[in-house]
Scaffold this motif. Structure first.
Motif, PDB file in Angstrom:
ATOM      1  N   PRO A 110       0.823  -1.218   0.000  1.00 28.34           N
ATOM      2  CA  PRO A 110       0.000   0.000   0.000  1.00 28.34           C
ATOM      3  C   PRO A 110       0.854   1.263   0.000  1.00 28.34           C
ATOM      4  O   PRO A 110       2.030   1.233   0.353  1.00 28.34           O
ATOM      5  CB  PRO A 110      -0.796  -0.135   1.293  1.00 28.34           C
ATOM      6  N   GLU A 111       0.218   2.362  -0.381  1.00 23.76           N
ATOM      7  CA  GLU A 111       0.965   3.605  -0.489  1.00 23.76           C
ATOM      8  C   GLU A 111       1.368   4.143   0.886  1.00 23.76           C
ATOM      9  O   GLU A 111       2.388   4.821   1.006  1.00 23.76           O
ATOM     10  CB  GLU A 111       0.128   4.645  -1.230  1.00 23.76           C
ATOM     11  N   GLN A 112       0.560   3.859   1.894  1.00 19.94           N
ATOM     12  CA  GLN A 112       0.865   4.313   3.253  1.00 19.94           C
ATOM     13  C   GLN A 112       1.416   3.140   4.059  1.00 19.94           C
ATOM     14  O   GLN A 112       0.954   2.007   3.953  1.00 19.94           O
ATOM     15  CB  GLN A 112      -0.402   4.865   3.933  1.00 19.94           C
ATOM     16  N   GLY A 113       2.406   3.443   4.899  1.00 17.33           N
ATOM     17  CA  GLY A 113       2.996   2.409   5.720  1.00 17.33           C
ATOM     18  C   GLY A 113       4.014   1.585   4.946  1.00 17.33           C
ATOM     19  O   GLY A 113       4.500   1.978   3.875  1.00 17.33           O
ATOM     20  N   SER A 246      -3.960  -5.057  -2.775  1.00 15.38           N
ATOM     21  CA  SER A 246      -4.199  -4.714  -4.180  1.00 15.38           C
ATOM     22  C   SER A 246      -3.673  -3.326  -4.477  1.00 15.38           C
ATOM     23  O   SER A 246      -3.142  -2.632  -3.610  1.00 15.38           O
ATOM     24  CB  SER A 246      -5.694  -4.786  -4.495  1.00 15.38           C
ATOM     25  N   THR A 247      -3.839  -2.945  -5.713  1.00 18.56           N
ATOM     26  CA  THR A 247      -3.353  -1.641  -6.151  1.00 18.56           C
ATOM     27  C   THR A 247      -4.171  -0.501  -5.568  1.00 18.56           C
ATOM     28  O   THR A 247      -3.762   0.663  -5.671  1.00 18.56           O
ATOM     29  CB  THR A 247      -3.411  -1.557  -7.685  1.00 18.56           C
ATOM     30  N   VAL A 248      -5.335  -0.822  -4.953  1.00 16.24           N
ATOM     31  CA  VAL A 248      -6.160   0.243  -4.385  1.00 16.24           C
ATOM     32  C   VAL A 248      -6.493  -0.033  -2.926  1.00 16.24           C
ATOM     33  O   VAL A 248      -6.237   0.761  -2.041  1.00 16.24           O
ATOM     34  CB  VAL A 248      -7.459   0.431  -5.199  1.00 16.24           C
ATOM     35  N   SER A 249      -7.037  -1.196  -2.650  1.00 16.98           N
ATOM     36  CA  SER A 249      -7.498  -1.491  -1.294  1.00 16.98           C
ATOM     37  C   SER A 249      -6.972  -2.847  -0.874  1.00 16.98           C
ATOM     38  O   SER A 249      -6.303  -3.543  -1.610  1.00 16.98           O
ATOM     39  CB  SER A 249      -9.036  -1.472  -1.252  1.00 16.98           C
TER      40      SER A 249
END
Length: 709
Positions: A110-113, A246-249
């Motif tokens: 994920p983008e965060q963490g 996933s790429t989003v969630s």
């Protein structure tokens, strides 16, 4: 004769003096740096705005911007998958080496963490290439023979095809290696594949922190949307406990992301305007990146020795005096497909604007300039040009350090290289000189062959020239020795005849016997005179060639006239001419050609078999050469004598023949042919029952066929 030469008079010292001109480099570099620093500080902001304005002017009414900038609903939360244009095909091996130039655009999820997997999508030819690197402390493969796809770690790819239909594929494997995709059913959470999709292939490799997957997907299977999802399973007995990223969630059904394709035409248009250590972006009204050129900092994996500061004795002092900006700072825009900022929003509203921002790690300040791209329909996009304000200081420090270090190293290496090269040259010249002196004795005799140097340079050419000259002189010496031996052999017989005849004449008072001895002595004297005559003939021909006047004549006509003379001179020999039905003009001396032909005819008459025909054959060997051959039936040539016969004082006639033969006839033929720009050839006939001697001469021109009368 070798002698020790002073170093200050040698080639090495002179070349070393030439290398001192390199000392002008630091002074010129320092002056250039001073002017460059002053210019950059005054014009950096103006330059960025000017560059942005120039790019915007080029992209005025761009069809791509007009197409992608239509009014639409806000899609700022829509996931985006950036498509990198590749310069070459990717080798499917599961490793990232082929992706090194593009890893700056890799997306982490994920983008965060802490990221769990990262991926990058590329396009080349008719295929899309996907590289995924997954973190997994325990990689779980499918059990052998498993029919379910949820019994191990897997990667799911969801694609919206051009028809609008969404198709899901899943990749899992029983062991690292070659893999193919399995098409999954449309029913949610159904683990049994529908069929194997062989068109989606790739390589699965285990890595230090998990595993990597590299895939190739045909373009026609993919529309404009795609999604990736990684399943991490730690317990094969509980597939429902798998974690999905996933790429989003983190859900098991990822939202499809829109594929953003950079426009190569826009990239080519702005490519020539980019500046070193600057970055140019082209955005549409939705602030999506359509093209990008340049970078603000070097990628760690792409840093080369050329980018690193060169060591210099002055470097510690320079580092104490000068500020040392860091080339490595956090660039929050480096992987972005959508850019945001006050200057961008101002440019999209029609107002050019600049902005300075600190990087997140506070190691650099970025200056950016945005300019609106206008069309007949209004503002359709923006150009953003970025550059670090540390560039001027970086350039100054690097230039001073590099010029200082490069100058010292260049002077050192160039001096050593010139000194070594000069030493090599002088050594080769000395070796050549010593070899030449060793090949020739003090009294001028050549006592050995000079081995030529194989180097493709002037000294090699000189060595080969000396070798060729010495070899020719050696051959000429052998020729002189052979001629002296042959002359001694030829003179010995007639001198013996004269001497014995005179002794018998003195001892015998019988008039009849005396008359016979006198006749034998006269024959010996005549034979000596004939030998001298033929030697004078050869010498006279060599002198005559220098003074011969050149004219153009028809060789065919000359042969027809000469043939009549041969038939009268040798009435018991049959001659046959196989000429051509057109004129063959050559440039030369008809008398010399006739003389050469006389030698060949005389040679053929002497060796031909009784009642066999001597043939004169005239043919065109090529468009620029003709061949005049004299062929007779008779004894064949000994092996290896085909070209030796044309040398001086070489003969294979038996010594029992009455007249002396010094081997000068064919030698004269060779001189005449070479004078006319041709050469001579001799060969045995294929039948093995005769020989053929040929003159190969250049043709001046050919005329139309002629007829008698």
């Amino acid at each position: 004769m070798n002698h020790q030469r002073s170093f200050f008079r040698s080639i090495r010292f002179k070349l070393l003096l030439v290398s001192l001109t390199l000392l002008a480099i630091p002074w010129a570099g320092y002056r250039y740096i001073q002017e460059t620093e002053r210019f950059l500080r005054q014009t950096q902001e103006t330059m960025l705005l000017g560059t942005a304005q120039a790019v915007a002017a080029i992209l005025h009414n761009s069809p791509t911007l007009l197409t992608t900038s239509n009014d639409r609903k806000d899609d700022s939360d829509e996931p985006l998958i950036y498509l990198n244009p590749l310069t070459q095909s990717i080798q499917l091996d599961g490793y990232s080496e082929d992706w090194l130039p593009y890893l700056g655009n890799i997306e982490r999820y994920p983008e965060q963490g802490e990221w769990q997997f990262e991926s990058i999508l590329g396009e080349y030819g008719s295929h899309l290439y996907l590289f995924i690197r997954i973190k997994d402390d325990r990689v779980l493969h499918l059990p052998p023979g498993a029919t379910r796809m949820d019994l191990g770690d897997s990667v799911r790819i969801s694609i919206q095809q051009a028809s609008g239909q969404q198709v899901d594929y899943r990749i899992a494997t029983t062991a690292p290696g070659w893999v193919t995709a399995q098409q999954m059913p449309t029913r949610k959470n159904d683990p049994y594949p529908v069929r194997r999709e062989d068109r989606i292939q790739g390589e699965w490799q285990t890595s230090e922190h998990g595993y990597t997957l590299e895939l190739r997907i045909p373009q026609y299977l993919v529309g404009d949307r795609i999604a990736l999802s990684v399943s991490d399973l730690d317990d094969p007995t509980k597939p429902e406990t798998a974690k999905f990223i996933s790429t989003v969630s983190d859900g098991s059904q990822p939202l499809l992301g829109r594929i953003i394709r950079p426009d190569p035409e826009i990239g080519r248009m702005i490519g020539g305007l980019q500046h070193e250590n600057a970055r140019i972006w082209v955005l549409n009204r939705q602030q999506l990146v359509l093209a990008r050129r340049g970078r603000l900092q070097p990628v760690d994996d792409a840093i080369t020795a050329e980018d690193m500061p060169l060591p210099s004795p002055l470097q510690p002092l320079l580092r104490l005096i000068l500020d040392q900006p860091s080339h490595h700072f956090e660039d929050e825009f480096s992987r972005s497909a959508r850019l945001k900022g006050g200057e961008i929003e101002a440019a999209l509203s029609g107002q050019p604007q600049t902005r300075r921002r600190h990087t997140p790690d506070e190691k650099a300040v970025i200056l950016s300039a945005a300019w609106p791209i206008e069309s007949d329909h209004g503002v359709v996009g923006a150009v953003l040009v970025e550059q670090s304000t540390n560039e001027i200081l970086t350039l100054q420090n690097q230039a001073l350090e590099k010029i200082t270090g490069i100058t010292l190293m260049l002077f050192l290496f160039t001096g050593l290289a010139i000194l070594g090269f000069a030493t090599l040259l002088t050594r080769r010249i000395r070796h050549l000189s010593s070899h030449i002196e060793a090949a020739v004795t003090p009294d001028g005799r050549i006592q050995g062959r000079l081995k030529p140097d194989q180097a493709e340079d002037e000294i090699g050419d000189l060595s080969r020239s000396f070798s060729s000259v010495l070899n020719r002189l050696s051959e000429y010496n052998r020729y002189l020795e052979a001629m002296a031996s042959r002359l001694a052999h030829e003179f010995r017989t007639p001198l013996t005849i004269v001497k014995s005849s005179l002794e018998n004449l003195n001892d015998n008072s019988d008039p009849e016997a005396q008359s016979r001895y006198i006749q034998r002595a006269e024959e010996g004297v005549s034979r000596l005179g004939l030998i001298l005559h033929r030697m004078r003939e050869a010498t006279r021909l060599e002198q005559q060639l220098i003074q011969t006047e050149i004219e153009t004549f028809d060789l065919n006509a000359m042969l027809e006239m000469a043939l009549e003379g041969y038939r009268q001179a040798f009435s018991n020999v049959t001659f046959n001419l196989k000429g051509l039905d057109r004129q063959l003009f050559i440039k030369g001396a008809p008398d010399l050609i006739s003389q050469a032909l006389d030698k060949l005819i005389s040679n053929a008459v002497d060796f031909h078999l009784y009642e066999t025909t001597i043939e004169l054959i005239l043919t065109e060997q090529s468009t620029s050469l003709l061949r005049l051959a004299v062929r007779n039936q008779g004894p064949v040539l000994p092996p290896g004598m085909e070209q030796e016969l044309f040398a001086s004082m070489v003969s294979i006639r038996e010594s029992k023949q009455g007249e002396p033969h010094l081997g000068l006839g064919l030698y004269l033929v060779r001189l005449i042919s070479e004078f006319h720009g041709g050469h001579t050839e001799a060969r045995n006939l294929p039948s093995g029952k005769g020989v053929e001697f040929s003159l190969v001469l250049p043709i001046l021109k050919t005329a139309r066929p002629h007829t008698d009368g």
